[in-house]
Design a protein around this motif. Structure first.
Motif, PDB file in Angstrom:
ATOM      1  N   SER A 105       0.832  -1.205   0.000  1.00 58.80           N
ATOM      2  CA  SER A 105       0.000   0.000   0.000  1.00 58.80           C
ATOM      3  C   SER A 105       0.864   1.252   0.000  1.00 58.80           C
ATOM      4  CB  SER A 105      -0.910  -0.004   1.239  1.00 58.80           C
ATOM      5  OG  SER A 105      -1.568   1.234   1.402  1.00 58.80           O
ATOM      6  N   VAL A 106       0.591   2.150  -0.955  1.00 58.02           N
ATOM      7  CA  VAL A 106       1.297   3.431  -1.039  1.00 58.02           C
ATOM      8  C   VAL A 106       0.292   4.512  -1.399  1.00 58.02           C
ATOM      9  CG1 VAL A 106       3.459   2.340  -1.770  1.00 58.02           C
ATOM     10  CG2 VAL A 106       1.852   3.176  -3.498  1.00 58.02           C
ATOM     11  N   ALA A 107       0.685   5.767  -1.198  1.00 60.95           N
ATOM     12  CA  ALA A 107      -0.154   6.882  -1.633  1.00 60.95           C
ATOM     13  C   ALA A 107      -0.277   6.848  -3.154  1.00 60.95           C
ATOM     14  CB  ALA A 107       0.451   8.210  -1.183  1.00 60.95           C
ATOM     15  N   SER A 130      -6.588   1.140  -7.318  1.00 65.96           N
ATOM     16  CA  SER A 130      -6.556   2.529  -6.873  1.00 65.96           C
ATOM     17  C   SER A 130      -7.880   2.818  -6.187  1.00 65.96           C
ATOM     18  CB  SER A 130      -6.367   3.468  -8.072  1.00 65.96           C
ATOM     19  OG  SER A 130      -6.395   4.826  -7.660  1.00 65.96           O
ATOM     20  N   THR A 131      -7.817   3.374  -4.979  1.00 70.52           N
ATOM     21  CA  THR A 131      -9.026   3.573  -4.183  1.00 70.52           C
ATOM     22  C   THR A 131      -9.408   5.046  -4.103  1.00 70.52           C
ATOM     23  OG1 THR A 131      -7.820   3.782  -2.087  1.00 70.52           O
ATOM     24  CG2 THR A 131      -8.423   1.557  -2.799  1.00 70.52           C
ATOM     25  N   PRO A 132     -10.677   5.331  -3.839  1.00 70.32           N
ATOM     26  CA  PRO A 132     -11.131   6.720  -3.785  1.00 70.32           C
ATOM     27  C   PRO A 132     -10.481   7.548  -2.672  1.00 70.32           C
ATOM     28  CG  PRO A 132     -13.002   5.238  -4.035  1.00 70.32           C
ATOM     29  CD  PRO A 132     -11.812   4.388  -3.728  1.00 70.32           C
ATOM     30  N   ASP A 133      -9.888   6.888  -1.682  1.00 65.73           N
ATOM     31  CA  ASP A 133      -9.234   7.645  -0.613  1.00 65.73           C
ATOM     32  C   ASP A 133      -7.759   7.897  -0.903  1.00 65.73           C
ATOM     33  OD1 ASP A 133      -8.359   5.064  -0.321  1.00 65.73           O
ATOM     34  OD2 ASP A 133      -8.719   4.938   1.836  1.00 65.73           O
ATOM     35  N   GLY A 134      -7.350   7.686  -2.165  1.00 64.83           N
ATOM     36  CA  GLY A 134      -6.005   8.068  -2.578  1.00 64.83           C
ATOM     37  C   GLY A 134      -4.908   7.070  -2.264  1.00 64.83           C
ATOM     38  N   ARG A 135      -5.242   5.776  -2.214  1.00 68.31           N
ATOM     39  CA  ARG A 135      -4.246   4.739  -1.989  1.00 68.31           C
ATOM     40  C   ARG A 135      -4.165   3.818  -3.211  1.00 68.31           C
ATOM     41  NH1 ARG A 135      -0.937   6.101   1.802  1.00 68.31           N
ATOM     42  NH2 ARG A 135      -0.253   3.913   1.969  1.00 68.31           N
ATOM     43  N   MET A 136      -3.012   3.196  -3.381  1.00 68.48           N
ATOM     44  CA  MET A 136      -2.845   2.175  -4.410  1.00 68.48           C
ATOM     45  C   MET A 136      -2.299   0.919  -3.754  1.00 68.48           C
ATOM     46  SD  MET A 136      -1.463   4.357  -7.710  1.00 68.48           S
ATOM     47  CE  MET A 136      -1.584   2.978  -8.857  1.00 68.48           C
ATOM     48  N   TYR A 137      -2.746  -0.238  -4.260  1.00 70.36           N
ATOM     49  CA  TYR A 137      -2.370  -1.525  -3.696  1.00 70.36           C
ATOM     50  C   TYR A 137      -1.776  -2.402  -4.796  1.00 70.36           C
ATOM     51  CZ  TYR A 137      -5.079   0.022   0.321  1.00 70.36           C
ATOM     52  OH  TYR A 137      -5.545   0.751   1.392  1.00 70.36           O
ATOM     53  N   PHE A 138      -0.506  -2.764  -4.636  1.00 68.37           N
ATOM     54  CA  PHE A 138       0.209  -3.597  -5.591  1.00 68.37           C
ATOM     55  C   PHE A 138       0.181  -5.042  -5.094  1.00 68.37           C
ATOM     56  CE2 PHE A 138       1.622   0.605  -6.455  1.00 68.37           C
ATOM     57  CZ  PHE A 138       2.165   0.647  -7.727  1.00 68.37           C
ATOM     58  N   PHE A 139      -0.411  -5.938  -5.885  1.00 69.62           N
ATOM     59  CA  PHE A 139      -0.531  -7.337  -5.481  1.00 69.62           C
ATOM     60  C   PHE A 139       0.801  -8.050  -5.722  1.00 69.62           C
ATOM     61  CE2 PHE A 139      -5.412  -8.043  -5.912  1.00 69.62           C
ATOM     62  CZ  PHE A 139      -5.650  -6.811  -5.310  1.00 69.62           C
ATOM     63  N   VAL A 140       1.307  -8.726  -4.677  1.00 68.54           N
ATOM     64  CA  VAL A 140       2.563  -9.463  -4.761  1.00 68.54           C
ATOM     65  C   VAL A 140       2.378 -10.823  -4.093  1.00 68.54           C
ATOM     66  CG1 VAL A 140       4.013  -7.401  -4.809  1.00 68.54           C
ATOM     67  CG2 VAL A 140       3.395  -8.423  -2.603  1.00 68.54           C
ATOM     68  N   LEU A 141       3.391 -11.657  -4.182  1.00 67.68           N
ATOM     69  CA  LEU A 141       3.324 -12.970  -3.557  1.00 67.68           C
ATOM     70  C   LEU A 141       3.195 -12.839  -2.036  1.00 67.68           C
ATOM     71  CD1 LEU A 141       6.069 -14.895  -5.576  1.00 67.68           C
ATOM     72  CD2 LEU A 141       3.586 -15.261  -5.686  1.00 67.68           C
ATOM     73  N   PRO A 142       2.539 -13.787  -1.385  1.00 67.45           N
ATOM     74  CA  PRO A 142       2.418 -13.737   0.075  1.00 67.45           C
ATOM     75  C   PRO A 142       3.787 -13.728   0.758  1.00 67.45           C
ATOM     76  CG  PRO A 142       0.923 -15.366  -0.849  1.00 67.45           C
ATOM     77  CD  PRO A 142       1.832 -14.942  -1.964  1.00 67.45           C
ATOM     78  N   GLY A 143       3.827 -13.164   1.965  1.00 63.01           N
ATOM     79  CA  GLY A 143       5.068 -13.099   2.732  1.00 63.01           C
ATOM     80  C   GLY A 143       5.750 -11.752   2.676  1.00 63.01           C
ATOM     81  N   ARG A 179     -17.875   0.395  -4.287  1.00 62.53           N
ATOM     82  CA  ARG A 179     -17.973   1.837  -4.085  1.00 62.53           C
ATOM     83  C   ARG A 179     -17.727   2.152  -2.614  1.00 62.53           C
ATOM     84  NH1 ARG A 179     -19.346   4.204  -8.569  1.00 62.53           N
ATOM     85  NH2 ARG A 179     -19.428   6.223  -7.530  1.00 62.53           N
ATOM     86  N   VAL A 180     -17.050   3.279  -2.367  1.00 68.08           N
ATOM     87  CA  VAL A 180     -16.735   3.715  -1.010  1.00 68.08           C
ATOM     88  C   VAL A 180     -17.491   5.018  -0.738  1.00 68.08           C
ATOM     89  CG1 VAL A 180     -14.912   4.225   0.645  1.00 68.08           C
ATOM     90  CG2 VAL A 180     -14.452   2.686  -1.277  1.00 68.08           C
ATOM     91  N   GLY A 181     -18.661   4.893  -0.138  1.00 71.62           N
ATOM     92  CA  GLY A 181     -19.496   6.062   0.137  1.00 71.62           C
ATOM     93  C   GLY A 181     -19.747   6.869  -1.123  1.00 71.62           C
ATOM     94  N   SER A 182     -19.665   8.185  -0.987  1.00 67.39           N
ATOM     95  CA  SER A 182     -19.883   9.075  -2.129  1.00 67.39           C
ATOM     96  C   SER A 182     -18.580   9.420  -2.839  1.00 67.39           C
ATOM     97  CB  SER A 182     -20.554  10.371  -1.653  1.00 67.39           C
ATOM     98  OG  SER A 182     -19.727  11.036  -0.701  1.00 67.39           O
ATOM     99  N   ARG A 183     -17.490   8.811  -2.395  1.00 70.15           N
ATOM    100  CA  ARG A 183     -16.175   9.165  -2.929  1.00 70.15           C
ATOM    101  C   ARG A 183     -15.892   8.536  -4.285  1.00 70.15           C
ATOM    102  NH1 ARG A 183     -12.681   7.659   2.258  1.00 70.15           N
ATOM    103  NH2 ARG A 183     -14.652   6.948   3.137  1.00 70.15           N
ATOM    104  N   GLY A 184     -16.600   7.479  -4.625  1.00 69.82           N
ATOM    105  CA  GLY A 184     -16.366   6.817  -5.902  1.00 69.82           C
ATOM    106  C   GLY A 184     -16.090   5.347  -5.710  1.00 69.82           C
ATOM    107  N   ALA A 185     -15.586   4.713  -6.758  1.00 68.52           N
ATOM    108  CA  ALA A 185     -15.371   3.265  -6.744  1.00 68.52           C
ATOM    109  C   ALA A 185     -13.894   2.920  -6.780  1.00 68.52           C
ATOM    110  CB  ALA A 185     -16.074   2.635  -7.945  1.00 68.52           C
TER     111      ALA A 185
END
Length: 217
Positions: A105-107, A130-143, A179-185
């Motif tokens: 997770s990063v900005a 990419s989430t409406p609250d301004g975060r991005m999540y990069f999927f990687v291998l577990p661990g 969707r996250v509230g009124s912020r978007g999807a």
């Protein structure tokens, strides 16, 4: 239909326009072999979208677990998934981390900078949200969670000095088109494709992500 950020990954697993949350959740389970579980949902109250949890100050309205035992409810069985959304058709789609993938997770600003750098480096990426609250999540291998602190130290940064975190066992991410509230999807910055079925290890992405987070401080 799932939302994808313009200008990103073009090769897509075919989807049907107007695909329901149930159908999307089933695809995640069947096509990617991800465990999924249904979370809270949005309800219209006096013309305002509220979280089904009832908390008017909910930090993630319509996009968090609806029950404490969510980890035991998550399943990769299409039959179980269909049962979840048949009773709650508007529930959010949540994916537990620490099983088939972890998430870095990063900005969002650092995330897009990292994506551009990774493209120049010709790195193989997994899915990225990419989430409406301004975060991005990069999927990687577990661990990844156990490795990130030492990897960050090796790059010359003190752990905790960068806005970079790993979600592993006990965590979860919201999946498009939740969707996250009124912020978007929630959207795909790099969507799941046949080409990225095999996820990268955290070591492959950490340098670009740490560099981007350091620039973004």
């Amino acid at each position: 239909m799932e939302e994808t950020i313009a200008g990103t990954e073009a090769v897509q697993i075919p989807t049907q326009r107007g695909e329901s949350l149930l159908e999307t959740a089933v695809r995640y389970a069947e096509d990617r072999h991800w465990d999924v579980f249904s979370g809270t949902w949005l309800e219209a109250v006096d013309g305002v979208q509220r979280c089904s949890c009832g908390d008017t100050a909910c930090a993630a309205p319509g996009a968090h677990p609806a029950r404490d035992d969510w980890a035991t409810q998550a399943s990769g069985s299409a039959t179980v998934v269909r049962r979840m959304w048949s009773t709650r058709p508007t529930a959010s789609i949540l994916l537990p981390t620490g099983r088939t993938f972890d998430a870095l997770s990063v900005a969002e600003s650092a995330g897009f900078l990292a994506l551009a750098r990774m493209e120049r480096m010709e790195l193989d990426l997994g899915p990225v949200t990419s989430t409406p609250d301004g975060r991005m999540y990069f999927f990687v291998l577990p661990g990844a969670g156990a490795k990130v602190p030492e990897l960050v130290r090796g790059l010359g940064w003190a752990p905790g000095s960068l806005d970079l975190a790993a979600l592993g066992e006990g965590g979860y991410v919201a999946a498009p088109p939740t969707r996250v509230g009124s912020r978007g999807a929630v959207q795909w910055a790099c969507r799941p494709t046949l080409a990225n079925r095999w996820l990268p290890d955290v070591e492959e992405l950490i340098s670009a992500l740490a560099y981007a987070c350091g620039r973004d401080r």
